[in-house]
Design a protein around this motif. Structure first.
Motif: not given
Length: 155
Positions: A77-82, A88-89, A152-153
């Motif tokens: 998992v790379g970058k994430t942001e809520l 969603s994210t 996926k992104s």
């Protein structure tokens, strides 16, 4: 055979998925034992020769499972942001399926360990070399040959 992505509109092309795999900090290796009980564990890794390599102790659950069933999955998992207001994210991820095997060739094993030092401790290459030499016989290196890769992104 792998199932098609449910959200094809979020698919990363193969080059972007491989780039994410290469830059990831750690991945989750999923294996199963001889009774098909699943086991997932985070590992540091490096991508070389279109394969994933990681190191571990010369015995333990990972190696027991790989001996029983060479088929594995690996997720990064790379970058994430809520995005709370959308429930969603934003994310980027890549999932690999393939086969795993222990590396017996000492030259390849040492090259993988050097690549791990270069990725995770680039300012300590000389002390890393000494560390590798000291613990080489107590260290296993595993290669995951990539059979399928899907990224996926959500932007």
């Amino acid at each position: 055979m792998t199932k098609p992505l449910r959200r094809e509109d979020r698919r990363l092309d193969d080059a972007a998925a491989m780039a994410l795999l290469k830059r990831g900090e750690y991945g989750i290796l999923s294996t199963s034992d001889q009774s098909n009980r699943p086991y997932g564990i985070p590992v540091n890794y490096v991508v070389m020769q279109e394969s994933i390599f990681f190191h571990c102790a010369t015995e333990g659950q990972k190696l027991e499972n790989i001996t029983a069933n060479k088929t594995v999955s690996f997720c990064v998992v790379g970058k994430t942001e809520l995005i709370p207001e959308k429930f969603s994210t934003r994310y980027e991820s890549v999932v690999v399926s393939g086969t795993a095997e222990m590396i017996e060739d000492d030259v390849l094993k040492k090259n993988v360990l050097r690549a791990l030092v270069a990725k995770y401790a680039p300012e300590h290459t000389s002390s890393g070399e000494a560390y590798i030499d000291k613990l080489m016989d107590q260290t296993a290196v595993v290669q995951v040959c990539i059979a399928h890769l899907a990224g996926k992104s959500r932007k």
